[in-house]
Write a protein that holds these residues in place. Sequence first.
Motif, short mmCIF file in Angstrom:
data_model
loop_
_atom_site.label_atom_id
_atom_site.label_comp_id
_atom_site.label_asym_id
_atom_site.label_seq_id
_atom_site.Cartn_x
_atom_site.Cartn_y
_atom_site.Cartn_z
N LYS A 16 -132.98 0.43 53.90
CA LYS A 16 -134.13 0.57 54.85
C LYS A 16 -134.77 1.91 54.75
CE LYS A 16 -131.77 -1.95 58.56
NZ LYS A 16 -131.43 -1.65 60.22
N GLU A 17 -135.86 2.14 55.06
CA GLU A 17 -136.84 3.27 55.29
C GLU A 17 -135.96 4.41 56.08
OE1 GLU A 17 -139.34 4.23 53.95
OE2 GLU A 17 -140.39 2.48 53.13
N ASN A 18 -136.12 5.81 55.62
CA ASN A 18 -135.28 6.81 56.22
C ASN A 18 -136.19 7.92 56.57
OD1 ASN A 18 -133.16 8.39 57.19
ND2 ASN A 18 -132.33 8.78 55.35
N PRO A 19 -137.15 7.70 57.51
CA PRO A 19 -138.08 8.77 57.97
C PRO A 19 -137.46 9.84 58.59
CG PRO A 19 -138.36 6.98 59.56
CD PRO A 19 -137.36 6.45 58.54
N ASP A 20 -136.18 9.72 59.20
CA ASP A 20 -135.70 10.85 60.02
C ASP A 20 -134.70 11.58 58.95
OD1 ASP A 20 -136.95 10.16 62.07
OD2 ASP A 20 -135.40 8.88 62.94
N GLY A 21 -134.40 11.35 57.49
CA GLY A 21 -133.41 11.96 56.84
C GLY A 21 -132.18 11.84 57.10
N ILE A 22 -131.70 10.72 57.82
CA ILE A 22 -130.35 10.77 58.06
C ILE A 22 -129.50 10.42 56.78
CG2 ILE A 22 -128.64 9.16 59.45
CD1 ILE A 22 -130.88 8.24 61.27
N GLN A 23 -128.51 11.13 56.77
CA GLN A 23 -127.55 11.04 55.54
C GLN A 23 -125.99 10.35 56.08
OE1 GLN A 23 -127.76 12.49 52.49
NE2 GLN A 23 -129.97 12.67 53.32
N GLN A 24 -126.02 9.25 55.20
CA GLN A 24 -124.79 8.62 55.53
C GLN A 24 -123.57 8.97 54.55
OE1 GLN A 24 -127.30 4.95 54.14
NE2 GLN A 24 -126.17 3.81 55.88
N ASP A 25 -122.12 8.62 55.08
CA ASP A 25 -121.17 8.98 54.56
C ASP A 25 -120.90 7.75 53.42
OD1 ASP A 25 -118.58 9.73 53.59
OD2 ASP A 25 -117.65 9.41 55.43
N PRO A 26 -120.98 8.06 52.39
CA PRO A 26 -120.81 6.84 51.22
C PRO A 26 -119.38 6.38 50.92
CG PRO A 26 -121.12 8.79 49.92
CD PRO A 26 -121.48 9.22 51.69
N TYR A 27 -118.40 7.44 51.45
CA TYR A 27 -116.93 7.35 51.19
C TYR A 27 -116.27 6.76 52.47
CZ TYR A 27 -118.23 10.60 48.03
OH TYR A 27 -118.83 11.42 46.92
N ASP A 28 -116.97 6.16 53.77
CA ASP A 28 -116.59 5.55 54.64
C ASP A 28 -116.30 3.94 54.70
OD1 ASP A 28 -115.63 4.86 57.15
OD2 ASP A 28 -117.49 5.53 58.11
#
Length: 163
Positions: A123-135
């Motif tokens: 998905k697009e990410n206009p808000d710059g949210i950072q996901q945790d790739p280790y979760d």
Amino acid sequence: MKKLMISLSCFCFFISLSNAQDFKFEVSISSDTVLMDNHFELRYSVENAKQGNFEGPSFENFNLVGGPNYSSSMTIINGSMSQSTSYTYFLKPITPGDYSLGPAFFNTEDGQQASPTINIHVKENPDGIQQDPYDFSTSRSSGANKLKKQKEDKLKKYKMKKL
């Protein structure tokens, strides 16, 4: 004496068969929904393989951020042995869209095993949210709920700053 040797060898054979574990080739992913400018973890696990060669999939539409990382373990519990090997990749999407990662292959003397295909929604990410790739604690269906909560938390912080 001959009967004793035959009986003993049959007994050892059946004991070795009962201790043998089933071969497994699995794939796991940290999230099947990824926001742009984030990466995710893709892990292939091979259990109880005697010997073989791993062939990773093609990573079209993704940049390889890290990997393949290799780990191996062996466990013996009450005389029962199991082995596990994992191959881990970190991938970052290039553009938004729906993609499929093709299967990886594990080749042994008994033949070739293929992992399932993995579908990923970027998905697009206009808000710059950072996901945790280790979760890996969230299930695939709850990944969207986690993104929604992150966005709500970011909006709360923004509203508090504005006041």
